[in-house]
Design an enzyme around this catalytic site. Structure first.
Site, PDB file in Angstrom:
ATOM      1  N   ASP A 190       3.158  -8.203   8.252  1.00 52.06           N
ATOM      2  CA  ASP A 190       2.656  -6.827   8.315  1.00 52.06           C
ATOM      3  C   ASP A 190       1.200  -6.762   8.805  1.00 52.06           C
ATOM      4  O   ASP A 190       0.613  -7.785   9.179  1.00 52.06           O
ATOM      5  CB  ASP A 190       2.812  -6.203   6.913  1.00 52.06           C
ATOM      6  CG  ASP A 190       3.230  -4.746   6.967  1.00 52.06           C
ATOM      7  OD1 ASP A 190       2.860  -4.047   7.924  1.00 52.06           O
ATOM      8  OD2 ASP A 190       3.918  -4.301   6.027  1.00 52.06           O
ATOM      9  N   ASP A 196       6.502   3.408  10.319  1.00 51.41           N
ATOM     10  CA  ASP A 196       7.670   3.161   9.467  1.00 51.41           C
ATOM     11  C   ASP A 196       8.723   4.257   9.601  1.00 51.41           C
ATOM     12  O   ASP A 196       8.407   5.450   9.581  1.00 51.41           O
ATOM     13  CB  ASP A 196       7.234   3.089   7.996  1.00 51.41           C
ATOM     14  CG  ASP A 196       6.427   1.836   7.707  1.00 51.41           C
ATOM     15  OD1 ASP A 196       6.247   1.001   8.620  1.00 51.41           O
ATOM     16  OD2 ASP A 196       5.965   1.701   6.556  1.00 51.41           O
TER      17      ASP A 196
END
Ligand SMILES: *[C@@H]1O[C@H](CO)[C@@H](O)[C@H](O)[C@H]1NC(C)=O
Ligand SMILES: *[C@@H]1O[C@H](CO)[C@@H](O)[C@H](O)[C@H]1NC(C)=O
Ligand SMILES: *[C@@H]1O[C@H](CO)[C@@H](O)[C@H](O)[C@H]1NC(C)=O
Ligand SMILES: *[C@@H]1O[C@H](CO)[C@@H](O)[C@H](O)[C@H]1NC(C)=O
Ligand SMILES: *[C@@H]1O[C@H](CO)[C@@H](O)[C@H](O)[C@H]1NC(C)=O
Length: 487
Positions: free
Chosen positions: A148, A208
């Protein structure tokens, strides 16, 4: 109806992978399951192992789903030597133990970290600890890393800076000597489709993905990528938002290096059946990794029959690895807004000379849609187009042989009491040599499992016409008609 654009993308349909990451992985987009959307931080050994068992007994492994990925919230910090310690409440036997169990089932295991000082859930990150972390994961038997971008200390802003930060982990993983699939998740910052193909197996393209078909959301700026000015990161992004951003870089992907549109929301409750079918079809078509995130112990028949459509999985896993491009896009309800009312055609080659045709109806009413052979073969250049436009094509509906609710129910029922898949009720790819072999071949025209059902033939210079539900797609496979068949 108003035409808003017809993208002429770079003609480079088959990018030449001269500098690809040579770890031999993800030669087709990765298939698997991830904890995050359904469990968040409430994960543990039981969740992982129960899911892994269901992946077997529901038949997902037979269909090619392979990776079980532990997302954020597994770490309890570092010990004095600077190595991660797994959270002992969530993983009382350690993560190597869980990895061993997952391997015993014939599956692979993934883990998560951030190229920052902390993960997005504010657990220990891996920035400046790349070597230790890669070594530890390799020693645990980890096969996959999702990496991430939270708390990155401002180390971004140019492709070079982002590249260097992500390359540090890529090198560390390589140095372990273990084959570890490297999936970077930097939300599209600095254009990873340009800098990541040489260092990673996949890269997230934008913010996302939420469990919603279409929505404007302040947390997800840019309904559309207008050049590179669009701010790509964000969250609560809708399916159409992420799809429309992805229309700009299809040609950047190739075997071993994929655009990642984020994990599947199929089965998580926010989508109608047509929307879930469209989401799965689009993600498979654009060659995104397909990572399920539903609760496997509570799966319903419709979710199972979407995620287990082998005709769609065969497109995702097509050996050519070519990503279709968007040919056209129209507003159909004059809403004047991106996303809300539009129709699109995505098309591109499949192995064996077949052609994928995906018609998207994002508008709120069902409609008849059509695409001419000229539109469908637009990228092949004048000569190729002439050949392909001047022949007949059989048209197969890849959803035409979707598993019945009854068959799906039988699988779900059997899965709660058995540790092996009910192959009587499901698709038996194992009997055909396993999913890797099945997907690596061009499907036979007689295989309803892989071709769906034949719905018609297009004559030379003709037009494909189909009915498409609201917020839905038609996903078709065209196969050149053998002239002898017509006698
Ligand atoms: C490490 O990188 C080299 C050079 O690209 C490659 O040949 C090798 O297969 C890689 N090893 C692993 C384990 O990924
Ligand atoms: C594991 O997590 C699940 C899902 O959050 C929870 O229901 C279960 O009680 C937990 N089990 C243990 C042993 O902690
Ligand atoms: C820290 O963890 C590593 C990896 O598990 C282990 O080899 C090492 O002995 C630990 N160090 C200390 C001081 O506990
Ligand atoms: C094809 O679709 C367009 C847009 O919906 C419509 O205007 C046109 O009449 C259709 N053509 C055919 C031949 O069906
Ligand atoms: C498997 O599915 C078949 C076909 O639906 C069904 O007849 C059979 O009872 C199922 N087996 C088990 C163990 O549930």
């Amino acid at each position: 109806m108003k035409t808003i654009q017809s993208h002429i993308l770079s003609g480079a349909l088959f990018a030449v992978a001269t500098n690809a990451l040579k770890n031999g992985l993800a030669l087709t987009p990765q298939l698997g399951w991830n904890t995050w959307n359904s469990f968040g931080c409430d994960l543990n050994e039981t969740v992982i192992l129960d899911t892994a068992e269901r992946i077997i007994s529901l038949g997902f492994k037979d269909l090619g789903y392979e990776y079980v990925i532990i997302d954020d919230c597994w770490s309890a910090g570092r010990n004095e030597s600077g190595y991660h310690i797994a959270d002992a409440t969530k993983f009382p036997n350690g993560i190597a133990h869980v990895a061993g169990k997952v391997h015993d089932l014939g599956l692979k295991i993934g883990i998560y970290s951030s190229a920052g000082t902390m993960t997005c859930g504010r657990f220990e990150g891996s920035l400046h600890y790349e070597k230790q972390d890669a070594e530890l994961w390799a020693s645990w038997g980890i096969d996959y890393l999702k990496y991430d971008n939270c708390y990155n200390e401002g180390e971004e802003g140019t492709p070079k800076i982002s590249f260097d930060r992500y390359n540090a982990m890529g090198k560390a993983l390589n140095a372990t000597g273990r084959q570890i699939l490297y999936a970077i998740c930097n939300w599209g910052v600095d254009g990873p489709w340009n800098f990541a193909p040489t260092i990673a197996n996949s890269w997230r393209t934008s913010g996302d993905l939420a469990n919603v078909w279409d929505r404007d959301d302040v947390n997800c700026p840019c309904a559309e990528m207008e050049g590179l000015d669009c701010k790509l990161p964000g969250w609560k992004c809708s399916i159409l938002n992420v799809l429309n951003k992805a229309a700009y870089y299809p040609s950047k992907a190739y075997p071993g290096a994929w655009n990642d549109l984020d994990m599947l929301q199929v089965g998580n409750g926010g989508l109608t059946d047509d929307e879930a079918v469209a989401h799965f079809s689009l993600w498979a078509a654009v060659k995104s990794p397909l990572l399920m995130t539903n609760v496997m112990t509570k799966i319903d028949a419709k979710t199972l029959s979407i995620l287990q459509n082998p005709a769609v999985l065969a497109v995702s896993q097509d050996p050519l690895g070519s990503t279709p491009s968007r040919r056209w896009r129209y507003f159909v309800d004059d809403s004047g807004k991106y996303g809300h009312g539009e129709i699109q055609l995505h098309t591109g080659p499949l192995s064996g000379g077949d052609q994928l045709v995906l018609l998207l109806n994002a508008a709120s009413k069902p409609r008849e849609m059509n695409a001419t052979l000229v539109d469908i073969f637009w990228l092949n250049g004048a000569e190729g187009t002439a050949d392909q436009v001047q022949q007949s094509w059989d048209v197969y509906d890849l959803w035409g042989n979707r598993m019945s609710d009854e068959a799906a129910e039988a699988i779900i029922k059997a899965s709660s009491s058995s540790s092996s898949a009910n192959r009587t009720a499901g698709y038996n790819l194992e009997a055909m040599g396993g999913s890797k072999k099945v997907y690596s071949q061009t499907p036979s025209a007689s295989s309803k499992m892989l071709m769906g059902s034949k719905v018609g033939t297009v004559r030379p210079s003709g037009t494909v016409k189909v009915h498409v539900p609201a917020h839905g797609v038609a996903m078709l496979r065209l196969r050149a008609k053998n002239q002898k068949d017509e006698l």
